[in-house]
Design an enzyme around this catalytic site. Structure first.
Site, short mmCIF file in Angstrom:
data_model
loop_
_atom_site.label_atom_id
_atom_site.label_comp_id
_atom_site.label_asym_id
_atom_site.label_seq_id
_atom_site.Cartn_x
_atom_site.Cartn_y
_atom_site.Cartn_z
N LYS A 51 0.99 -1.25 -0.14
CA LYS A 51 -0.08 -0.02 0.01
C LYS A 51 1.05 1.14 0.10
O LYS A 51 0.50 2.15 -0.77
CB LYS A 51 -0.83 -0.04 1.40
CG LYS A 51 -1.95 -1.09 1.26
CD LYS A 51 -2.73 -1.47 2.55
CE LYS A 51 -3.74 -2.36 2.27
NZ LYS A 51 -4.26 -2.99 3.51
N GLN A 95 -4.77 -2.02 10.02
CA GLN A 95 -4.71 -3.22 9.07
C GLN A 95 -4.87 -4.44 10.04
O GLN A 95 -4.76 -4.73 11.26
CB GLN A 95 -3.00 -3.36 8.82
CG GLN A 95 -2.59 -4.37 8.19
CD GLN A 95 -3.31 -4.53 6.69
OE1 GLN A 95 -3.20 -3.54 6.10
NE2 GLN A 95 -3.76 -5.58 6.05
N ASP A 118 -11.45 2.39 4.68
CA ASP A 118 -11.79 1.26 4.43
C ASP A 118 -13.21 0.96 4.25
O ASP A 118 -13.86 -0.18 3.76
CB ASP A 118 -11.30 0.36 5.67
CG ASP A 118 -10.15 -0.66 5.23
OD1 ASP A 118 -10.11 -0.80 4.13
OD2 ASP A 118 -9.68 -1.26 6.14
#
Ligand code: NAP
Length: 283
Positions: A51, A95, A118
């Site tokens: 990422k 994460q 997200d």
């Protein structure tokens, strides 16, 4: 047709990079993504590096906040709170998976919905349900983009999704339904999976079981999107679809790797840019 996710992600990244340049010129800073990484899960470390690399290529500033494996729930919430109120932070991503002692639900909900890149907070999932979402989960967005490369109008088609997670299956079902697709969801308790999947014009495999979907599961001419990624101890990556068996039957299919994966990362960047745009609009 093999749907080349890497190629489409690269196209998307060029457009995202241009947006970053415009924001940089207009506001004197790039969009910023803050990733909270807890512990030393090797897969998470690889995903976070990926990422970070993609962010750099596009021009999104990325900052990693490394927390110890044994960090307390309170300290994680404190860290998120700090990022929530920091005006220079546009996107926050925690994460997953988290160490077992932490309360994942509470941590997801602690993220400011306006920075929830997200798209997993109840606020953002609720908006998705009401058809007025801005930040939506990245993998379902990536799947929709790939499907639109196959057919620009999906209306009236029948999609079968194997998997009903909050990360992939459920939000993707909503997005497909919004695109006027008829949706069937299968899960671990579904009886006779092949009976259902054989009806699908669009078959989405998102269950995390390597090669679960074989030739007998696929209707000739279907579009098959393989979300699954499982790394076996040999180091080889497997999707949920037996690619070689299904390719001759399907009209279109995504490979693993280089299918849905790169699209997920691109949509994370797209969401970060969107979060900055929405943030500056409201100030
Ligand atoms: P998850 O939370 O474990 O959910 C798995 C889903 O699959 C559940 O709904 C489960 O049913 C269902 N399932 C399990 N066994 C099944 C079976 N035999 N038949 C039918 N359904 C079955 O997983 P996830 O987070 O959605 O991820 C799924 C896969 O996608 C994983 O391999 C993950 O690594 C991958 N993934 C890839 C990306 C990407 O960018 N490419 C992004 C996210 C996830 P129940 O609900 O009944 O348990």
């Amino acid at each position: 047709m093999i749907i080349d996710g890497e190629r489409y992600a690269n196209e998307l990244n060029i457009a995202l990079s241009e947006k970053c340049n415009i924001l940089q010129k207009q506001y004197g800073r790039a969009p910023s993504l803050h990733v909270v990484l807890i512990g030393e899960n090797p897969a998470s470390q690889v995903y976070v590096k990926m990422k970070q690399k993609r962010a750099e290529e596009i021009g999104v500033e990325s900052v990693i906040h490394l927390l110890d494996e044994n960090v307390s729930q309170k300290d994680v919430l404190w860290k998120i709170q700090g990022l929530n109120v920091d005006e220079d932070v546009d996107g926050i991503l925690v994460q997953m998976p988290l160490p077992a002692h932490l309360n994942t639900e509470e941590i997801i909900e602690a993220v400011n919905p306006k920075k929830d890149v997200d798209g997993l907070t109840s606020a953002n999932l609720g908006k998705l349900l009401r058809n007025r979402a801005t930040l939506m989960p990245c993998t379902p967005l990536g799947c929709m983009y790939l499907l639109k490369q196959w057919r620009s109008d999906l209306a009236g088609l029948h999609a079968v999704i194997v998997g009903r997670s909050i990360l992939v299956g459920k939000p993707l079902g909503l997005l497909l339904s919004q695109a006027n697709v008829t949706v069937t969801t299968c899960h671990s308790k579904t009886k006779n999976l092949a009976f259902h999947t054989q009806q699908a014009d669009i078959l989405i495999a998102a269950c995390g079981i390597p090669n679960l979907i074989g030739e007998k599961h696929v209707k000739p001419g279907a579009c098959v999107i393989d979300v699954g990624i499982t790394k076996l101890p040999t180091g080889k990556l497997y999707g949920d679809v037996d690619f070689n068996a299904v390719k001759p039957v399907a009209d279109a299919i995504t490979p693993v790797p280089f299918g849905v994966g790169p699209m997920t990362v691109s949509y994370l960047m797209a969401n970060t840019i969107l979060a900055m745009e929405e943030g500056v609009k409201s100030t």
